[in-house]
Design an enzyme around this catalytic site. Structure first.
Site, PDB file in Angstrom:
ATOM      1  N   THR A  87       1.072  -1.239  -0.057  1.00 34.29           N
ATOM      2  CA  THR A  87      -0.048   0.028   0.144  1.00 34.29           C
ATOM      3  C   THR A  87       0.792   1.220  -0.038  1.00 34.29           C
ATOM      4  O   THR A  87       1.558   1.529   0.979  1.00 34.29           O
ATOM      5  CB  THR A  87      -0.650  -0.041   1.129  1.00 34.29           C
ATOM      6  OG1 THR A  87      -1.847  -1.262   1.275  1.00 34.29           O
ATOM      7  CG2 THR A  87      -1.822   1.340   1.192  1.00 34.29           C
ATOM      8  N   LYS A 162      -7.792   1.568  -3.057  1.00 32.16           N
ATOM      9  CA  LYS A 162      -7.240   1.228  -1.678  1.00 32.16           C
ATOM     10  C   LYS A 162      -7.515   2.319  -0.837  1.00 32.16           C
ATOM     11  O   LYS A 162      -7.945   2.055   0.321  1.00 32.16           O
ATOM     12  CB  LYS A 162      -5.844   0.560  -1.740  1.00 32.16           C
ATOM     13  CG  LYS A 162      -5.290   0.455  -0.479  1.00 32.16           C
ATOM     14  CD  LYS A 162      -5.678  -0.852   0.248  1.00 32.16           C
ATOM     15  CE  LYS A 162      -4.859  -1.044   1.625  1.00 32.16           C
ATOM     16  NZ  LYS A 162      -5.480  -2.172   2.387  1.00 32.16           N
ATOM     17  N   LYS A 237      -1.280   5.343   8.534  1.00 27.79           N
ATOM     18  CA  LYS A 237      -0.660   5.251   7.154  1.00 27.79           C
ATOM     19  C   LYS A 237      -1.570   5.557   6.079  1.00 27.79           C
ATOM     20  O   LYS A 237      -1.369   6.442   5.467  1.00 27.79           O
ATOM     21  CB  LYS A 237       0.116   4.197   7.236  1.00 27.79           C
ATOM     22  CG  LYS A 237       0.867   3.974   5.942  1.00 27.79           C
ATOM     23  CD  LYS A 237       1.434   2.583   5.748  1.00 27.79           C
ATOM     24  CE  LYS A 237       1.742   2.450   4.036  1.00 27.79           C
ATOM     25  NZ  LYS A 237       2.151   0.941   3.723  1.00 27.79           N
TER      26      LYS A 237
HETATM   27  P1  NAD Z   1       5.729  -5.872   7.497  1.00 26.45           P
HETATM   28  O1  NAD Z   1       6.564  -4.682   7.962  1.00 26.45           O
HETATM   29  O2  NAD Z   1       5.354  -6.987   8.262  1.00 26.45           O
HETATM   30  O3  NAD Z   1       6.589  -6.527   6.144  1.00 26.45           O
HETATM   31  C1  NAD Z   1       7.428  -5.661   5.252  1.00 26.45           C
HETATM   32  C2  NAD Z   1       8.537  -6.297   5.153  1.00 26.45           C
HETATM   33  O4  NAD Z   1       9.352  -5.726   3.948  1.00 26.45           O
HETATM   34  C3  NAD Z   1       9.313  -6.622   6.332  1.00 26.45           C
HETATM   35  O5  NAD Z   1       9.691  -8.032   6.595  1.00 26.45           O
HETATM   36  C4  NAD Z   1      10.696  -5.804   6.040  1.00 26.45           C
HETATM   37  O6  NAD Z   1      11.914  -6.537   6.598  1.00 26.45           O
HETATM   38  C5  NAD Z   1      10.704  -6.164   4.548  1.00 26.45           C
HETATM   39  N1  NAD Z   1      11.552  -4.945   3.561  1.00 26.45           N
HETATM   40  C6  NAD Z   1      11.554  -3.537   3.914  1.00 26.45           C
HETATM   41  N2  NAD Z   1      12.589  -3.177   3.140  1.00 26.45           N
HETATM   42  C7  NAD Z   1      12.887  -4.035   2.401  1.00 26.45           C
HETATM   43  C8  NAD Z   1      13.859  -4.140   1.240  1.00 26.45           C
HETATM   44  N3  NAD Z   1      14.267  -3.075   0.607  1.00 26.45           N
HETATM   45  N4  NAD Z   1      13.760  -5.453   0.384  1.00 26.45           N
HETATM   46  C9  NAD Z   1      13.147  -6.296   1.005  1.00 26.45           C
HETATM   47  N5  NAD Z   1      12.490  -6.538   1.883  1.00 26.45           N
HETATM   48  C10 NAD Z   1      12.309  -5.320   2.834  1.00 26.45           C
HETATM   49  O7  NAD Z   1       4.644  -5.111   6.756  1.00 26.45           O
HETATM   50  P2  NAD Z   1       3.217  -5.839   6.262  1.00 26.45           P
HETATM   51  O8  NAD Z   1       1.945  -5.977   7.487  1.00 26.45           O
HETATM   52  O9  NAD Z   1       3.507  -7.364   5.800  1.00 26.45           O
HETATM   53  O10 NAD Z   1       2.405  -4.974   5.111  1.00 26.45           O
HETATM   54  C11 NAD Z   1       3.214  -4.907   3.854  1.00 26.45           C
HETATM   55  C12 NAD Z   1       2.341  -3.703   3.110  1.00 26.45           C
HETATM   56  O11 NAD Z   1       1.252  -4.455   2.843  1.00 26.45           O
HETATM   57  C13 NAD Z   1       2.249  -2.579   3.690  1.00 26.45           C
HETATM   58  O12 NAD Z   1       2.448  -1.634   2.435  1.00 26.45           O
HETATM   59  C14 NAD Z   1       1.056  -2.384   4.361  1.00 26.45           C
HETATM   60  O13 NAD Z   1       0.402  -0.898   4.326  1.00 26.45           O
HETATM   61  C15 NAD Z   1       0.130  -3.450   3.446  1.00 26.45           C
HETATM   62  N6  NAD Z   1      -1.087  -3.979   4.131  1.00 26.45           N
HETATM   63  C16 NAD Z   1      -0.977  -4.513   5.288  1.00 26.45           C
HETATM   64  C17 NAD Z   1      -1.929  -5.083   6.072  1.00 26.45           C
HETATM   65  C18 NAD Z   1      -1.924  -5.688   7.211  1.00 26.45           C
HETATM   66  O14 NAD Z   1      -3.013  -5.954   7.875  1.00 26.45           O
HETATM   67  N7  NAD Z   1      -0.735  -5.976   7.948  1.00 26.45           N
HETATM   68  C19 NAD Z   1      -3.354  -5.118   4.988  1.00 26.45           C
HETATM   69  C20 NAD Z   1      -3.295  -4.563   3.796  1.00 26.45           C
HETATM   70  C21 NAD Z   1      -2.230  -3.948   3.221  1.00 26.45           C
END
Ligand code: NAD
Length: 292
Positions: A87, A162, A237
């Site tokens: 997102t 979204k 966010k």
């Molecule tokens: P998270 O922080 O658990 O996972 C993100 C991952 O990306 C981490 O493990 C981090 O180490 C990794 N990362 C960061 N920089 C990186 C790089 N340069 N190269 C490779 N990996 C890297 O977050 P999440 O909850 O999995 O969310 C991910 C996305 O999905 C976000 O944009 C969030 O807004 C969106 N989202 C989350 C939810 C939710 O309920 N958690 C729901 C819908 C959408």
């Protein structure tokens, strides 16, 4: 298919595991060193992006997405498909599309709704932007990771959908919590309040599917001491993305702005790490005129 997967966090981990379970060959890369079931983890972005049919990213924000695309598009196999499920702001999504296109790659922005439960169960909703051909190529993967995919339009349209969806969610959750708080003060039983509103014109997802009152309605984070679920800071966010988009397009979103300010204060004053529905206990302890 050979798939490179960037970002194996709370969402990306189970999504990658579902693709592996369906028989795809998944190479994963996460800066934190996390991995997922069935995924072959590698130590560099280059290894994860090279020689893949598809590269999927599931990253925290637009800045990181831009940095990652700046690095990896050069390693993409000619005609590979790049799918970003993070997102992010619409501009970053369009930046990623442009970067991919300049390197001869097809691309789709495809953020998701459904949270960690949906990611684990393979029941996410994908909202996608990009060329029709790219969307059609990504669709079988969306089918594995989700239950529905909507092609919303050109580059960035998935992020637009979204952002609008989550602006409604933030506003409606505050509205439902305010109504429960007011009902409490009026001496109304919470169960009666739910029974009426869930089948009246106030019904909505925040009340019917994700009720913020413990012990009322279907099981929700409220029944688990407001452990997320969907954390308040992630709601913030997404609301901030909505306000950036509203600024960029000169759109009037007074309630979106109020919800953003509300969640900002909530996150700063104890809400961080709690589910976004924990606004209800916060409102319950507030008096008229108090700031969250
Ligand atoms: P998270 O922080 O658990 O996972 C993100 C991952 O990306 C981490 O493990 C981090 O180490 C990794 N990362 C960061 N920089 C990186 C790089 N340069 N190269 C490779 N990996 C890297 O977050 P999440 O909850 O999995 O969310 C991910 C996305 O999905 C976000 O944009 C969030 O807004 C969106 N989202 C989350 C939810 C939710 O309920 N958690 C729901 C819908 C959408």
């Amino acid at each position: 298919m050979k798939i490179g997967f960037f970002g194996l966090g709370n969402m990306g981990g189970p999504m990658a595991a579902n693709l592996a379970r369906a028989g795809h060959e998944i190479t994963g890369y996460d800066v934190a060193g996390t991995t997922a079931e069935g995924v072959t983890s590698v130590a560099s972005a280059k290894e994860a992006a090279s020689g893949q049919d598809v590269v999927i990213t599931m990253l925290p924000n637009g800045k990181i997405l831009r940095d990652v695309y700046d690095e990896i598009v050069a390693y993409g196999t000619k005609d590979a498909l790049f799918v970003d499920c993070s997102t992010v702001d619409v501009e970053s999504a369009q930046y990623a599309h442009a970067k991919a296109k300049a390197n001869g790659l097809a691309s789709v922005d495809a953020p998701v709704s459904g949270g960690v439960t949906g990611a684990a169960a393979g029941t996410l909703t994908f909202m996608a932007g990009g060329e029709d051909d790219a969307f059609q190529r990504a669709a079988p993967l969306f089918e594995i990771m989700g239950q529905k995919a909507v092609h919303c339009g050109t580059a960035g349209a998935g992020q637009s959908a979204k952002i609008c969806n989550n602006m409604i969610l933030g506003i409606s959750m505050i509205g439902v919590c305010e109504a429960f708080s007011l009902a409490d003060k009026l001496g109304l039983d919470r169960q009666k309040m739910f029974d009426v509103v869930s089948t009246s014109s106030g019904f909505c997802w925040s009340l019917n599917n994700y009720c913020p009152a413990p012990g009322v309605g279907p099981k929700s984070p409220a029944d688990n001491d407001y452990k997320p679920g969907f954390a308040a800071e992630l709601m913030l966010k997404d609301l901030m993305l909505s306000q950036a988009a509203a600024d960029a397009t000169n759109a009037a979103t007074p309630l979106g702005a109020a919800a953003t300010a509300f969640y900002q204060a909530f996150v700063e004053h104890g809400g961080r790490g709690k589910d976004f529905s924990a606004v209800l206990p916060r409102l319950s302890e507030m008096k008229r005129g108090d700031q969250p």
